[in-house]
Design an enzyme around this catalytic site. Structure first.
Site, mmCIF file in Angstrom:
data_model
loop_
_atom_site.group_PDB
_atom_site.id
_atom_site.type_symbol
_atom_site.label_atom_id
_atom_site.label_comp_id
_atom_site.label_asym_id
_atom_site.label_seq_id
_atom_site.Cartn_x
_atom_site.Cartn_y
_atom_site.Cartn_z
ATOM 1 N N GLU A 54 -0.071 10.495 8.954
ATOM 2 C CA GLU A 54 0.889 10.931 8.734
ATOM 3 C C GLU A 54 2.100 9.940 9.371
ATOM 4 O O GLU A 54 3.254 10.616 10.145
ATOM 5 C CB GLU A 54 1.185 12.403 9.283
ATOM 6 C CG GLU A 54 0.070 13.286 8.477
ATOM 7 C CD GLU A 54 0.535 14.738 8.646
ATOM 8 O OE1 GLU A 54 1.277 15.310 8.684
ATOM 9 O OE2 GLU A 54 -0.482 15.311 8.157
ATOM 10 N N GLU A 103 -1.595 4.760 -0.589
ATOM 11 C CA GLU A 103 -2.329 3.856 -1.674
ATOM 12 C C GLU A 103 -3.036 2.520 -0.974
ATOM 13 O O GLU A 103 -2.445 2.264 0.159
ATOM 14 C CB GLU A 103 -1.374 3.381 -2.683
ATOM 15 C CG GLU A 103 -0.612 4.572 -3.373
ATOM 16 C CD GLU A 103 0.053 4.360 -4.406
ATOM 17 O OE1 GLU A 103 0.593 3.256 -4.701
ATOM 18 O OE2 GLU A 103 0.506 5.156 -5.242
ATOM 19 N N PRO A 104 -4.132 2.250 -1.815
ATOM 20 C CA PRO A 104 -4.627 1.047 -1.070
ATOM 21 C C PRO A 104 -3.573 -0.206 -0.538
ATOM 22 O O PRO A 104 -4.003 -0.784 0.562
ATOM 23 C CB PRO A 104 -5.648 0.579 -1.967
ATOM 24 C CG PRO A 104 -5.681 1.765 -3.055
ATOM 25 C CD PRO A 104 -4.389 2.361 -3.101
ATOM 26 N N ILE A 158 -7.293 9.795 1.258
ATOM 27 C CA ILE A 158 -6.981 11.214 1.053
ATOM 28 C C ILE A 158 -8.144 12.281 1.479
ATOM 29 O O ILE A 158 -9.032 12.216 1.340
ATOM 30 C CB ILE A 158 -6.854 11.456 -0.547
ATOM 31 C CG1 ILE A 158 -5.788 10.455 -1.135
ATOM 32 C CG2 ILE A 158 -6.276 12.868 -0.724
ATOM 33 C CD1 ILE A 158 -4.383 10.446 -0.593
ATOM 34 N N THR A 159 -7.532 13.058 2.705
ATOM 35 C CA THR A 159 -8.166 14.024 3.455
ATOM 36 C C THR A 159 -8.347 15.257 2.252
ATOM 37 O O THR A 159 -7.646 15.495 1.708
ATOM 38 C CB THR A 159 -7.292 14.317 4.495
ATOM 39 O OG1 THR A 159 -7.077 13.467 5.305
ATOM 40 C CG2 THR A 159 -8.061 15.572 5.261
ATOM 41 N N GLY A 206 -18.227 8.215 33.715
ATOM 42 C CA GLY A 206 -18.785 7.050 33.988
ATOM 43 C C GLY A 206 -19.715 6.822 32.802
ATOM 44 O O GLY A 206 -19.446 6.999 31.665
ATOM 45 N N LEU A 245 -0.294 10.533 -0.978
ATOM 46 C CA LEU A 245 0.950 9.608 -0.802
ATOM 47 C C LEU A 245 0.372 8.372 -0.719
ATOM 48 O O LEU A 245 0.749 7.419 -1.407
ATOM 49 C CB LEU A 245 1.595 10.149 0.463
ATOM 50 C CG LEU A 245 2.945 9.418 0.731
ATOM 51 C CD1 LEU A 245 3.957 9.364 -0.415
ATOM 52 C CD2 LEU A 245 3.542 9.885 2.021
ATOM 53 N N GLY A 263 0.435 2.143 3.114
ATOM 54 C CA GLY A 263 0.539 3.571 3.571
ATOM 55 C C GLY A 263 1.909 3.722 4.355
ATOM 56 O O GLY A 263 2.755 4.596 4.028
ATOM 57 N N GLN A 318 -14.030 7.715 31.264
ATOM 58 C CA GLN A 318 -13.913 7.112 32.434
ATOM 59 C C GLN A 318 -14.398 8.061 33.437
ATOM 60 O O GLN A 318 -15.273 7.700 34.433
ATOM 61 C CB GLN A 318 -12.771 6.478 32.824
ATOM 62 C CG GLN A 318 -12.693 5.747 34.064
ATOM 63 C CD GLN A 318 -13.436 4.187 33.538
ATOM 64 O OE1 GLN A 318 -13.707 4.028 32.458
ATOM 65 N NE2 GLN A 318 -13.778 3.477 34.617
#
Ligand SMILES: Cc1cc2nc3c(=O)[nH]c(=O)nc-3n(C[C@H](O)[C@H](O)[C@H](O)COP(=O)(O)OP(=O)(O)OC[C@H]3O[C@@H](n4cnc5c(N)ncnc54)[C@H](O)[C@@H]3O)c2cc1C
Length: 378
Positions: free
Chosen positions: A362, A127-128, A157-158, A338, A125, A131, A335
């Site tokens: 998403e 695009e550069p 795109i995963t 440490g 879905l 999103g 944290q």
């Protein structure tokens, strides 16, 4: 150990199997694959063979026919061991939605292979140039005889370069959502060109890349639904997908909490385990409360979905809250350790890097707030 109330005996067995796979197949490999930024295709295939890649879909199409609630418990357990693998399951499950919900009889014949996990899916879905404003997408599909010719670029795109099929949201008509369609494209189509993987902050074993479409011819019978319904398909898929991301966030946060508690019971300062200092104990208490609240919100939204009730606003709330909680809990886990939290000898620095992406994918958490605010003022 988290106490879970599941709807059926079968669901308990499924969770036992998931824990077995998470401990036996995921936990021993995660550190190496993350360090090498290598996608664990075989591990994902193993999950497919175990039936975990099509859980919320009907058995007649090769799915597991499980309530969404049960699927989310499974995702949570996977994410507590290896977020990239849980994300792979979530993205694949999302990628099966268009053909399942809108595909005609011919396209649906593909479902057993998709839901059985033999084929891996991707959802294209973003695009550069945008999103969040997905309705402004520019990738164009032009009808030419018996095919659509795809031209444009998708971003982030995963599974780019690893997937066997791509759901490509593209423009077949005029501007705005009504001009968008969805094509179910075979990854081997000439002119579909995955680019080199991005070098990401976390979930490095999950491949993410641009995909260039350069005159790729996708047969017209690969149109999902009809021309102009693509945006609706994309948004409906995301409603479900956001619950998957929320469950991933809960699993990641639970892992960080468990690690921090175990460490705080062992580590001594001023002659006592650090867990005995109220300042630290309160921090752990807040972390535990965040995890429980995130899980409750996520499962409540899933139960609405399972009951066939509207759930998209509740899914947005769950995604927003659970991913913000994961960011906070993983940061606090660092944290608690440490200086030791800041080095790669312990997994909590990885958890913290991984949590960040869940606030972005998403629909960023700003976009979730937009969805929720609109529902309040509609
Ligand atoms: C690791 C990773 C995997 C991804 N996988 C996929 C995938 O498989 N498929 C896919 O299609 N996409 C994928 N994405 C893309 C992701 O969905 C987008 O990055 C996201 O939607 C944001 O789009 P953008 O990056 O273009 O940011 P922009 O839309 O440019 O947003 C930039 C900032 O502006 C804020 N913003 C934008 N509009 C508004 C508004 N109206 N109100 C308030 N704030 C606003 C955003 O919240 C954000 O903080 C992936 C991204 C990453 C990082």
């Amino acid at each position: 150990m988290v106490t879970r109330i599941l709807p059926t005996e079968e669901a308990y067995q499924l969770l036992d199997l998931t824990r077995e796979l998470a401990d036996g197949e995921l936990a021993p490999r995660v550190a190496d694959f993350e360090a090498r930024a290598e996608f664990p295709r075989e591990v994902v295939r193993t999950l497919g063979r175990a039936g975990l890649l099509g859980l919320p879909y009907p058995q007649e199409y090769g799915g597991g026919e499980q309530p969404y609630e049960v699927y989310l418990h499974v995702l949570e357990v996977l994410a507590s061991r290896w977020l990239a693998v849980a994300e792979a399951v979530s993205v694949h499950t999302l990628s099966c939605f268009p053909v399942f919900a809108y595909g005609g009889d011919e396209l649906r014949k593909q479902l057993p292979e998709l839901l059985g996990g033999e084929l891996l899916g991707a959802y294209c879905l973003s695009e550069p140039q945008g999103g969040s404003d997905a309705a402004a997408l520019a990738t164009r599909a032009t009808r030419d005889g018996d095919a659509y010719v795809l031209d444009g670029t998708k971003a982030w795109i995963t599974h780019a370069g690893q997937a066997d099929f791509y759901n490509v949201f593209c423009r077949t008509g005029g501007p705005g959502p009504a001009g968008i369609s969805c094509l179910f494209a075979d990854a081997a189509t000439p002119g579909i060109l995955p680019q080199p993987a991005e070098r990401t902050m976390g979930v490095r074993s999950s491949p993410v890349a641009q995909i260039v479409f350069d005159g790729a011819r996708v047969p017209v019978d690969r149109l999902v639904g009809a021309e102009g319904v693509g945006f609706r398909i994309a948004m409906q898929a995301l409603d479900s997908g956001r619950l998957g991301i929320a469950a991933c966030a809960v699993g990641l946060a639970q892992a960080a909490l468990d690690y921090a508690v175990a460490y705080a019971k062992e580590r001594e300062q001023f002659g006592r385990p650090i867990a005995e200092f109220q300042g630290l104990g309160f921090m752990l208490a807040d972390m535990a409360t965040q995890v429980s609240a995130a899980r409750a919100l996520t499962l409540a939204a899933a139960r609405l979905r399972d009951a066939g009730r509207p759930y998209s606003t509740e899914a947005a709330k769950a995604k927003l809250f659970a991913t913000d909680a994961a960011m906070r809990v993983t940061t606090d886990a660092v944290q608690v350790l440490g200086g030791y939290g800041y080095v790669a000898d312990h997994p909590v620095e990885r958890y913290m890097r991984e949590a960040k992406v869940l606030q972005i994918v998403e629909g960023t958490n700003q976009i979730q707030r937009l969805v929720i605010a609109r529902s309040l003022t509609r």
